[in-house]
Design an enzyme around this catalytic site. Structure first.
Site, PDB file in Angstrom:
ATOM      1  N   HIS A   1       5.631   1.513   9.388  1.00 51.54           N
ATOM      2  CA  HIS A   1       5.705   0.994  10.748  1.00 51.54           C
ATOM      3  C   HIS A   1       6.405   1.958  11.711  1.00 51.54           C
ATOM      4  CE1 HIS A   1       3.918  -2.454   9.048  1.00 51.54           C
ATOM      5  NE2 HIS A   1       5.003  -3.053   8.623  1.00 51.54           N
TER       6      HIS A   1
ATOM      7  N   THR B   1       0.837  -1.190   0.000  1.00 52.65           N
ATOM      8  CA  THR B   1       0.000   0.000   0.000  1.00 52.65           C
ATOM      9  C   THR B   1       0.876   1.246   0.000  1.00 52.65           C
ATOM     10  OG1 THR B   1      -1.693  -1.204   1.225  1.00 52.65           O
ATOM     11  CG2 THR B   1      -1.860   1.196   1.207  1.00 52.65           C
ATOM     12  N   ALA B   2       1.989   1.174   0.725  1.00 54.97           N
ATOM     13  CA  ALA B   2       2.899   2.317   0.778  1.00 54.97           C
ATOM     14  C   ALA B   2       3.360   2.712  -0.620  1.00 54.97           C
ATOM     15  CB  ALA B   2       4.105   1.978   1.657  1.00 54.97           C
TER      16      ALA B   2
END
Length: 277
Positions: free
Chosen positions: A152, A108-109
């Site tokens: 993260h 997704t990043a």
């Protein structure tokens, strides 16, 4: 039952109870711990995995075999990927023709980065280098790459590497859509009892919230020398009500991300309504 998820604190927090046999009637889990780039690939290859944590961006490639579950994943606000550089400039055009590290080509990043770069980086970036997310910041710091796309706990630690924030892609997405950002999804093989698996995961999430310290030892064992404070900040950011249940707003966010990506030709087109069970 065979499952694959990352060793990151949000995943170990969510699945601690099930992994340790604390969910009534849930089968014993055989766990594979792997970075998201690996699980994204595993889901598209022949395997014997029943449940996986993957990027929402990878879902269009796996729908013939797997179903998106409405719980257990990571979706929220203020938790998006970051674009980092050593340069102090806030001008995204500095990325034109540059080498950029990303954690996965189907993350997704990276999907968000491509959507953002299409609007903000004339001529596009240069070479894309895929590497494990924990290696990205040292590589940018050491000048091996011009920029890095990180996820993260890097949100809390990038300044320790003398790096600067060029763009918070979560903020960009939220301003552009007024929706939360879909990051990690839980999928289960279509041959299984999806309702039961959903209930087991939801029970594991609720156990984690009711017994927040029970999972600390397990979380830190897999957290790559992360401090308990950083691990807890990570959990607070990525585990929320959407982890219990995507709901209407969560599905709308997923439809928006994958619908836009399909329109741009970044993922295969598919019927978005098939995602909702």
């Amino acid at each position: 039952m065979k499952i694959a998820f990352s060793p990151c604190p949000n995943d170990t927090f969510v699945f601690h109870a099930w992994v340790h046999g604390l969910i009534q009637s849930a089968p014993k889990l055989d766990v594979t711990y792997a970075d998201i780039d690996i699980t994204n690939k595993l889901a598209t290859q022949p395997n014997n995995l029943d449940v996986l944590k993957i990027s929402y961006a990878a879902i269009p490639w796996v729908l013939s075999e797997y179903t998106l579950l409405p719980c257990g994943g990571a979706l929220g606000r203020g938790c998006g990927p970051l674009v980092l550089t050593k340069d102090h400039s806030a001008d995204p055009t500095i990325l034109s023709g540059r080498r950029v590290a990303v954690p996965s080509e189907r993350s997704t990043a990276y999907l968000l980065f491509r959507l953002w770069a299409a609007q903000n980086v004339p001529g596009g970036v240069g070479e894309i280098v895929v590497m494990p997310f924990h290696e990205i910041m040292p590589a940018v710091r050491d000048g091996k790459l011009d920029a890095g796309l990180v996820i993260h706990e890097a949100r809390f630690t990038y300044e320790n590497y003398q790096l600067n924030l060029l763009q918070d892609l979560g903020n960009w997405w939220e301003k552009d859509t007024n929706l939360p950002i879909p990051l990690g999804a839980i999928i289960a093989h279509r041959s299984l009892d999806i309702a039961k698996i959903t209930n087991w995961i939801r029970s594991s999430v609720e156990y984690a919230w009711s017994n927040p310290k029970a999972s600390q030892e397990y979380i830190l064992k897999h957290a790559q020398e992360m401090s308990i404070d950083v691990a807890q900040a990570h959990i607070n950011l990525y585990v929320n009500e959407f982890t219990r249940n995507l709901g209407d707003e969560g599905y709308e966010a997923v439809f928006s991300l994958l619908g836009r990506a399909a329109n741009e030709g970044l993922v295969p087109a598919f019927d978005l309504n098939t995602l909702r069970i």
